[in-house]
Design a protein around this motif. Structure first.
Motif, PDB file in Angstrom:
ATOM      1  N   GLY A 197    -129.175 -73.067  84.279  1.00  0.00           N
ATOM      2  CA  GLY A 197    -129.031 -73.368  85.426  1.00  0.00           C
ATOM      3  C   GLY A 197    -127.944 -74.411  86.015  1.00  0.00           C
ATOM      4  O   GLY A 197    -127.223 -74.983  85.257  1.00  0.00           O
ATOM      5  N   THR A 198    -128.064 -74.627  87.427  1.00  0.00           N
ATOM      6  CA  THR A 198    -127.031 -75.716  87.672  1.00  0.00           C
ATOM      7  C   THR A 198    -127.700 -77.122  87.533  1.00  0.00           C
ATOM      8  O   THR A 198    -128.854 -77.484  87.284  1.00  0.00           O
ATOM      9  CB  THR A 198    -126.959 -75.606  89.549  1.00  0.00           C
ATOM     10  N   ALA A 199    -126.593 -77.942  87.282  1.00  0.00           N
ATOM     11  CA  ALA A 199    -126.863 -79.488  87.076  1.00  0.00           C
ATOM     12  C   ALA A 199    -127.863 -79.841  88.110  1.00  0.00           C
ATOM     13  O   ALA A 199    -127.717 -79.735  89.305  1.00  0.00           O
ATOM     14  CB  ALA A 199    -125.578 -80.181  87.117  1.00  0.00           C
ATOM     15  N   PRO A 200    -128.900 -80.657  87.670  1.00  0.00           N
ATOM     16  CA  PRO A 200    -129.676 -81.210  88.662  1.00  0.00           C
ATOM     17  C   PRO A 200    -129.133 -82.440  89.440  1.00  0.00           C
ATOM     18  O   PRO A 200    -128.068 -83.113  89.074  1.00  0.00           O
ATOM     19  CB  PRO A 200    -130.865 -81.955  87.979  1.00  0.00           C
ATOM     20  N   THR A 201    -129.424 -82.597  90.622  1.00  0.00           N
ATOM     21  CA  THR A 201    -128.960 -83.615  91.639  1.00  0.00           C
ATOM     22  C   THR A 201    -130.252 -84.551  92.078  1.00  0.00           C
ATOM     23  O   THR A 201    -131.334 -84.255  91.921  1.00  0.00           O
ATOM     24  CB  THR A 201    -128.459 -83.187  92.672  1.00  0.00           C
ATOM     25  N   SER A 202    -129.945 -85.818  92.363  1.00  0.00           N
ATOM     26  CA  SER A 202    -130.653 -86.767  92.765  1.00  0.00           C
ATOM     27  C   SER A 202    -130.826 -86.449  94.327  1.00  0.00           C
ATOM     28  O   SER A 202    -130.117 -86.119  95.071  1.00  0.00           O
ATOM     29  CB  SER A 202    -130.296 -88.365  92.740  1.00  0.00           C
ATOM     30  N   ASP A 203    -132.197 -86.868  94.667  1.00  0.00           N
ATOM     31  CA  ASP A 203    -132.490 -87.026  96.216  1.00  0.00           C
ATOM     32  C   ASP A 203    -131.949 -88.336  96.705  1.00  0.00           C
ATOM     33  O   ASP A 203    -132.103 -89.651  96.410  1.00  0.00           O
ATOM     34  CB  ASP A 203    -134.058 -87.213  96.312  1.00  0.00           C
ATOM     35  N   ALA A 204    -130.784 -88.080  97.623  1.00  0.00           N
ATOM     36  CA  ALA A 204    -130.042 -89.341  98.125  1.00  0.00           C
ATOM     37  C   ALA A 204    -131.075 -90.171  98.993  1.00  0.00           C
ATOM     38  O   ALA A 204    -130.640 -91.644  98.933  1.00  0.00           O
ATOM     39  CB  ALA A 204    -129.113 -88.946  99.068  1.00  0.00           C
ATOM     40  N   GLY A 205    -132.096 -89.925  99.474  1.00  0.00           N
ATOM     41  CA  GLY A 205    -132.902 -90.838 100.319  1.00  0.00           C
ATOM     42  C   GLY A 205    -132.668 -90.992 101.492  1.00  0.00           C
ATOM     43  O   GLY A 205    -131.376 -90.752 101.851  1.00  0.00           O
ATOM     44  N   GLU A 206    -133.260 -91.879 102.459  1.00  0.00           N
ATOM     45  CA  GLU A 206    -132.701 -92.258 103.663  1.00  0.00           C
ATOM     46  C   GLU A 206    -131.721 -93.398 103.442  1.00  0.00           C
ATOM     47  O   GLU A 206    -131.976 -94.160 102.808  1.00  0.00           O
ATOM     48  CB  GLU A 206    -134.043 -92.621 104.545  1.00  0.00           C
ATOM     49  N   SER A 207    -130.648 -93.068 104.335  1.00  0.00           N
ATOM     50  CA  SER A 207    -129.384 -94.048 104.291  1.00  0.00           C
ATOM     51  C   SER A 207    -129.705 -95.102 105.316  1.00  0.00           C
ATOM     52  O   SER A 207    -130.199 -94.873 106.177  1.00  0.00           O
ATOM     53  CB  SER A 207    -128.119 -93.296 104.834  1.00  0.00           C
ATOM     54  N   TYR A 208    -129.277 -96.458 104.815  1.00  0.00           N
ATOM     55  CA  TYR A 208    -129.439 -97.698 105.772  1.00  0.00           C
ATOM     56  C   TYR A 208    -128.027 -98.022 106.404  1.00  0.00           C
ATOM     57  O   TYR A 208    -127.156 -98.036 105.723  1.00  0.00           O
ATOM     58  CB  TYR A 208    -130.118 -98.796 104.974  1.00  0.00           C
ATOM     59  N   ALA A 209    -127.947 -97.972 107.860  1.00  0.00           N
ATOM     60  CA  ALA A 209    -126.836 -98.278 108.477  1.00  0.00           C
ATOM     61  C   ALA A 209    -126.685 -99.798 108.455  1.00  0.00           C
ATOM     62  O   ALA A 209    -127.310-100.491 108.796  1.00  0.00           O
ATOM     63  CB  ALA A 209    -127.111 -97.653 110.034  1.00  0.00           C
ATOM     64  N   LEU A 210    -125.482-100.029 108.178  1.00  0.00           N
ATOM     65  CA  LEU A 210    -124.959-101.532 107.855  1.00  0.00           C
ATOM     66  C   LEU A 210    -124.398-101.908 109.467  1.00  0.00           C
ATOM     67  O   LEU A 210    -123.254-101.657 109.568  1.00  0.00           O
ATOM     68  CB  LEU A 210    -124.070-101.858 106.871  1.00  0.00           C
ATOM     69  N   GLU A 211    -124.954-102.663 109.986  1.00  0.00           N
ATOM     70  CA  GLU A 211    -124.392-103.207 111.550  1.00  0.00           C
ATOM     71  C   GLU A 211    -123.383-104.086 111.069  1.00  0.00           C
ATOM     72  O   GLU A 211    -123.297-104.954 110.106  1.00  0.00           O
ATOM     73  CB  GLU A 211    -125.521-103.843 112.356  1.00  0.00           C
ATOM     74  N   ARG A 212    -122.391-104.178 111.967  1.00  0.00           N
ATOM     75  CA  ARG A 212    -121.151-105.145 111.866  1.00  0.00           C
ATOM     76  C   ARG A 212    -121.827-106.381 112.749  1.00  0.00           C
ATOM     77  O   ARG A 212    -122.721-106.277 113.182  1.00  0.00           O
ATOM     78  CB  ARG A 212    -120.046-104.872 112.383  1.00  0.00           C
ATOM     79  N   GLY A 213    -121.105-107.577 112.135  1.00  0.00           N
ATOM     80  CA  GLY A 213    -121.516-108.695 112.783  1.00  0.00           C
ATOM     81  C   GLY A 213    -121.493-109.924 111.854  1.00  0.00           C
ATOM     82  O   GLY A 213    -120.876-110.927 111.679  1.00  0.00           O
ATOM     83  N   PRO A 214    -122.741-110.008 110.775  1.00  0.00           N
ATOM     84  CA  PRO A 214    -122.663-110.842 109.920  1.00  0.00           C
ATOM     85  C   PRO A 214    -121.651-110.967 108.975  1.00  0.00           C
ATOM     86  O   PRO A 214    -120.972-109.826 108.605  1.00  0.00           O
ATOM     87  CB  PRO A 214    -124.331-110.413 109.136  1.00  0.00           C
ATOM     88  N   ARG A 215    -121.060-112.042 108.448  1.00  0.00           N
ATOM     89  CA  ARG A 215    -119.979-112.405 107.581  1.00  0.00           C
ATOM     90  C   ARG A 215    -120.631-111.748 106.406  1.00  0.00           C
ATOM     91  O   ARG A 215    -121.493-112.396 105.563  1.00  0.00           O
ATOM     92  CB  ARG A 215    -119.788-113.700 107.478  1.00  0.00           C
ATOM     93  N   THR A 216    -119.905-110.600 105.683  1.00  0.00           N
ATOM     94  CA  THR A 216    -120.494-109.843 104.715  1.00  0.00           C
ATOM     95  C   THR A 216    -119.455-109.653 103.677  1.00  0.00           C
ATOM     96  O   THR A 216    -118.265-109.661 103.654  1.00  0.00           O
ATOM     97  CB  THR A 216    -120.751-108.508 105.311  1.00  0.00           C
ATOM     98  N   VAL A 217    -120.071-109.800 102.563  1.00  0.00           N
ATOM     99  CA  VAL A 217    -119.424-109.184 101.011  1.00  0.00           C
ATOM    100  C   VAL A 217    -120.022-108.081 100.523  1.00  0.00           C
ATOM    101  O   VAL A 217    -121.295-108.271 100.636  1.00  0.00           O
ATOM    102  CB  VAL A 217    -119.120-110.274 100.066  1.00  0.00           C
ATOM    103  N   VAL A 218    -119.362-107.256  99.713  1.00  0.00           N
ATOM    104  CA  VAL A 218    -119.925-106.510  98.597  1.00  0.00           C
ATOM    105  C   VAL A 218    -119.968-107.046  97.390  1.00  0.00           C
ATOM    106  O   VAL A 218    -118.780-107.123  97.184  1.00  0.00           O
ATOM    107  CB  VAL A 218    -119.275-105.043  99.158  1.00  0.00           C
ATOM    108  N   LEU A 219    -121.096-106.726  96.840  1.00  0.00           N
ATOM    109  CA  LEU A 219    -121.130-107.348  95.379  1.00  0.00           C
ATOM    110  C   LEU A 219    -121.485-106.193  94.495  1.00  0.00           C
ATOM    111  O   LEU A 219    -122.563-105.657  94.630  1.00  0.00           O
ATOM    112  CB  LEU A 219    -122.122-108.425  95.405  1.00  0.00           C
ATOM    113  N   ALA A 220    -120.641-105.750  93.571  1.00  0.00           N
ATOM    114  CA  ALA A 220    -121.000-104.798  92.749  1.00  0.00           C
ATOM    115  C   ALA A 220    -120.977-105.208  91.209  1.00  0.00           C
ATOM    116  O   ALA A 220    -120.251-105.756  90.611  1.00  0.00           O
ATOM    117  CB  ALA A 220    -119.545-103.808  92.684  1.00  0.00           C
ATOM    118  N   GLY A 221    -122.189-104.752  90.703  1.00  0.00           N
ATOM    119  CA  GLY A 221    -122.526-105.023  89.267  1.00  0.00           C
ATOM    120  C   GLY A 221    -122.551-103.709  88.546  1.00  0.00           C
ATOM    121  O   GLY A 221    -121.794-102.876  89.067  1.00  0.00           O
TER     122      GLY A 221
END
Length: 557
Positions: A197-221
């Motif tokens: 069969g085809t490779a299984p995929t994950s349910d992406a779930g509901e996406s959260y929209a990041l509003e602009r405004g706050p001083r933001t950083v992206v932290l990747a672990g």
């Protein structure tokens, strides 16, 4: 031989797993699991799956972890009952905290042989406790059916089974406990086959929209991957990417991030952090995530529920809303980053100068090369050489040794697929995981090699993973061991300042006299001992046809 219910049920389960998209099965031999092993072997001869044999269940579990890490598809690992099943626990824990899909198929005694002192029988139902997304103690074939278990288990491992305790899109291990009665196996029908069969995929779930405004950083672990860079680019936000994240590349990656997080004019003014993966390598990042004046949006990939500072919003995925870019905030970080770039290129050979037609330039390059040859390798030179030799078609696995912290501090940006077992940050299973990654990444003739960079204790802890069956295709892999004769990672911890020296050596540093060359010879690996940068560069850039161990002696201090 007459058919047995155990054989019929095992054949049905394996066929269902293949139909659900499973392509790899790791097997540790055992009597009670023989029906599963024989069904898998039969399907492997037909080309429906790939079967990998490991005699040590702990090694088997981490090999499956590596296969699933790289492929993103659940890998099944099969073992017999008793302590064999318990040997899968370390890999199951790492998979749970890292969000890696695994299928733990443990054979078991039937109910009438449980709790009566039967040989090789223990309490297996529920033995992985909270570290699985779903667990099921199957009925004995003949008393009930295993139909549907393969599809259900695969969906739960991918976080797509609403009936399991997994959150949507959060992947992890699943445990199927499979009891059988004798006869434990029988001849399989000649027409037994499975349809892939085809490779299984994950349910992406509901996406959260990041509003602009706050001083933001992206932290990747760890395990963040390219998604962190995509969010950073879309939001025009600084990207703080640990070296194990697979995200340390792109226009907005921050060099020297630890120093800048300590800076009150930069780190002190952060208002929001978008976290992907599992950040573990620096105290500065940990301190940032504990601040109660910072909003945290944590993109979940595995492990338990997150509430890092009381103001954490967990999301399956995020998007960036339209709006004006805070160019002043981004500019401050980019200027600080540019001033923090560490250039180790002066330590690398000047290939252009060495081949120049200008005699003066060639003489200068040769003099510099001679000085480099005389200079012993240190941790910075080692991690730099490995990083420079590794490209997007390769794979790089970091062990949880002192070297990964050095790499995090000095290496620049580069789009390289990076792996590490940072879910629990342990040294267990590093080589086995890397071998699984190598097998998966090189399947179907793909190019590239896998390098694993680790310390000597992490190497010795997983030395059993060096044993590979002679009838399996050798992966292209280099195991690069920075050998400083013990656990010098403890130099940076408070115990180094408080413990008596004799206790520190014996209980923490655990110095050893193991001969890595002899171990390599015993397990059939090629071996090199390298002490100079020029020789290391040559070893790392020469064609790799199979398995290599490269030992690099390092100073203790």
């Amino acid at each position: 031989m007459t058919s047995s219910p155990a054989a019929d049920a095992a054949a049905s389960l394996l066929a269902e797993l293949v139909a659900s998209g499973i392509r790899d099965v790791v097997i540790s031999p055992g009597s009670r699991s023989q029906a599963l092993a024989l069904a898998a072997s039969h399907l492997a001869r037909q080309g429906a799956i790939r079967v990998h044999i490991r005699i040590d269940e702990r090694v088997a579990g981490f090999t499956a972890l590596g296969l699933a890490r790289e492929s993103g598809v659940p890998t099944a690992v099969v073992c017999t009952s008793g302590t064999a099943a318990a040997g899968l626990l370390p890999a199951a824990m790492e998979a749970f905290h890292s969000g890696v899909p695994l299928l733990l198929l443990t054979a078991d005694r039937p109910p009438e042989l449980r709790g009566v002192g039967a040989n090789q029988a223990t309490i297996q139902p529920g033995m992985f406790g909270p570290f699985v997304r779903w667990q099921h103690d199957a009925p004995v074939p003949g008393d009930g059916s295993w139909d549907g278990l393969g599809a259900r288990a695969t969906a739960a491992a991918m976080g797509a089974d609403a009936a399991s305790d997994a959150l949507p899109g959060v992947r992890g291990p699943v445990h199927l406990n499979l009891p059988t009665r004798e006869p434990l196996s029988s001849a399989l029908p000649d027409d037994f086959a499975a349809v892939a069969g085809t490779a299984p995929t994950s349910d992406a779930g509901e996406s959260y929209a990041l509003e602009r405004g706050p001083r933001t950083v992206v932290l990747a672990g760890a395990d963040a991957g390219p998604a962190a860079e995509e969010i950073s680019f879309a939001g025009s936000w600084p990207l703080i990417a640990e070296i194990v994240s697979g995200s340390r590349f792109g226009r907005y990656v921050v060099h020297g991030y630890r120093e800048h997080l300590r800076d009150e004019q930069l780190g002190g003014r952060i208002e929001r952090v978008v976290v992907l993966g599992h950040p573990t390598l620096s105290r500065e990042a940990t301190a940032l995530l504990k601040r109660d004046d910072v909003d945290i949006v944590a993109v979940r990939s595995g492990g338990e529920s997150l509430n890092l500072n009381g103001r954490t919003r967990a999301a399956a995925s995020v998007s960036v809303a339209e709006g004006e870019v805070d160019r002043a905030w981004l500019g401050e970080w980019m200027r600080a980053s540019a001033a923090s770039v560490i250039d180790l290129s002066e330590n690398a050979p000047d290939q252009e100068g060495l081949h120049s037609t200008d005699l003066g330039a060639r003489r200068d390059a040769m003099r510099a090369e001679l000085e480099a040859v005389r200079r012993p390798l240190d941790r910075e030179l080692l991690v730099d050489a490995v990083w420079r030799a590794t490209w997007p078609h390769d794979r790089l696995m970091f062990g949880s040794s002192r070297l990964v912290r050095v790499a995090d501090a000095v290496l620049g940006g580069k789009k390289v697929p990076v792996h590490s077992n940072r879910g629990l940050a342990g040294i267990d299973g590093t080589i086995a995981t890397a071998i699984g990654i190598a097998i998966a990444s090189q399947a179907d003739g793909a190019a590239g090699i896998t390098r694993v960079l680790l310390g000597d204790l992490a190497f010795l802890h997983d030395v059993g993973a060096l044993l590979l069956p002679p009838d399996e295709t050798e992966p292209r892999i280099q195991v690069i061991v920075g050998n400083d004769g013990g656990g010098t990672i403890f130099d940076g911890l408070e115990v180094a300042a408080s413990a008596p020296r004799a206790d520190l050596d014996r209980v923490f540093y655990t110095p050893h006299t193991a001969g890595l060359e002899q171990l390599a010879l015993a397990y059939g690996w090629a071996y090199q001992r390298i002490t100079t940068r020029a020789a290391l560069d040559q070893a790392l850039t020469s064609p790799v046809a199979g398995r290599q161990i490269i030992e690099v002696p390092l100073p203790r201090e």
